[in-house]
Scaffold this active site. Sequence first.
Site, PDB file in Angstrom:
ATOM      1  N   LYS A 105      -0.627  -1.384 -17.780  1.00  0.00           N
ATOM      2  CA  LYS A 105      -1.341  -0.337 -17.025  1.00  0.00           C
ATOM      3  C   LYS A 105      -2.637  -0.026 -17.732  1.00  0.00           C
ATOM      4  O   LYS A 105      -2.655   0.176 -18.959  1.00  0.00           O
ATOM      5  CB  LYS A 105      -0.488   0.918 -16.932  1.00  0.00           C
TER       6      LYS A 105
ATOM      7  N   GLU B 234      -4.524  -5.092 -10.339  1.00  0.00           N
ATOM      8  CA  GLU B 234      -3.954  -4.370  -9.198  1.00  0.00           C
ATOM      9  C   GLU B 234      -4.724  -3.090  -8.926  1.00  0.00           C
ATOM     10  O   GLU B 234      -4.974  -2.323  -9.852  1.00  0.00           O
ATOM     11  CB  GLU B 234      -2.491  -3.963  -9.490  1.00  0.00           C
TER      12      GLU B 234
ATOM     13  N   LYS C 257       6.450  -3.632  -1.947  1.00  0.00           N
ATOM     14  CA  LYS C 257       7.703  -3.010  -2.347  1.00  0.00           C
ATOM     15  C   LYS C 257       8.601  -2.994  -1.122  1.00  0.00           C
ATOM     16  O   LYS C 257       8.484  -2.092  -0.274  1.00  0.00           O
ATOM     17  CB  LYS C 257       7.422  -1.589  -2.849  1.00  0.00           C
TER      18      LYS C 257
ATOM     19  N   ASP D 206      -2.151  -2.661  -3.869  1.00  0.00           N
ATOM     20  CA  ASP D 206      -0.799  -2.134  -4.053  1.00  0.00           C
ATOM     21  C   ASP D 206      -0.661  -0.818  -3.281  1.00  0.00           C
ATOM     22  O   ASP D 206      -0.105  -0.780  -2.174  1.00  0.00           O
ATOM     23  CB  ASP D 206      -0.517  -1.941  -5.546  1.00  0.00           C
TER      24      ASP D 206
ATOM     25  N   ASP E  28      -2.928  -3.265 -14.120  1.00  0.00           N
ATOM     26  CA  ASP E  28      -2.717  -2.350 -13.000  1.00  0.00           C
ATOM     27  C   ASP E  28      -3.453  -1.050 -13.258  1.00  0.00           C
ATOM     28  O   ASP E  28      -3.155  -0.338 -14.210  1.00  0.00           O
ATOM     29  CB  ASP E  28      -1.219  -2.073 -12.810  1.00  0.00           C
TER      30      ASP E  28
HETATM   31 MG    MG Z   1       0.677  -1.405  -8.991  1.00  0.00          MG
END
Ligand code: MG
Length: 347
Positions: free
Chosen positions: A145, A208, A257, A233, A174
């Site tokens: 991240k 992302e 997801k 995302d 991300d």
């Molecule tokens: Mg993500």
Amino acid sequence: MRLELRPYQRPFRQPLHTAHGLWSVREGLLLRLMDNEGHVGYGEIAPIPWFGTETLAQALTCCQSLGSDFWHNRATLPESDIPPHLPATQFGLASAWADLQQSRTFPPPLPSPALPICGLLPTGKAALPAWPRLWQQGFRTFKWKIGVADLAQECRWLEDLMAQLPPQARLRLDANGGLTVEEATQLLEVCDRLNRAGAKGAIIECLEQPLPTDQFTEMQHLAQQCRTPLALDESVATVAQLEEHHRQGWQGLWVVKPAIAGWPDRLRQFWQQHSPPIIFSSVFETPVGRQSALALAQKYAQEVPHSLALGFGTLGWFEDDWDTLTPRQLWGRLAPSTDSATWPTMG
Ligand code: MG
């Protein structure tokens, strides 16, 4: 046919930092469909309201409203009966339905080979000493991240990390929509340079969601300017949003997801029509939802050849031992919903 509901609450070991604040308890709903012969199918509704899905209360109300008429002589699950603003409910019911169909088949299908999974690195500098342990566990794709500390500092850690990673490693960044256009441009220049420099070494697979969801045009411009692939995302939580962004010409990667995307069949139609590079990801569902989501990822891997590791490195994040249980065992651990909707057999 009968539908039973069992709500659950799972405290995380450590609360997660999200764009919406701290997330300390994962709430959801397990479903069990039982036919007249006693075959059962399990499903899970695992909403994330701050990601744009329904709330758990809305999911419960919807399931309880599906009276016995709904299940009468049912040979398919009618999509039109669950409204589009309940994507997690659509997934849960469709999963229970598919699981029920599968439990009627004999012999049961052979298990598919496991797909590679992405390992999650700690944020900030802690990523540097953390990757070797994940590497030893077999992870070859890592996620880090970014946008949680000073960006210039993070870029220096990124260079150090890329210098350390073995040549077969892939790194996924991300930003969770947290960067400005200037910051994203600066970061992507570093990524492009590192990817060129390490042409035969570790690569940065993608970044992302660099920008917030309302800056799609800017994201398109960024994608055209850089060579490092970008992934949507937060912009594409549901199949409807996947389709919309595809219509608008997105050419990059997609994080999906399944548990909050809506009808699995629609998702499958989307990838069959467009062969998009999809990173399948978890929403911290129990083994029930995980099994259904991974089954979809398996179908995708068979139909659209891509080498993207799954974003399912989410085992061991809870205080309980549920990740070691089968759906039947987990079902047995949970108390029935006090007003669980069950109906008499109707043909
Ligand atoms: Mg993500």
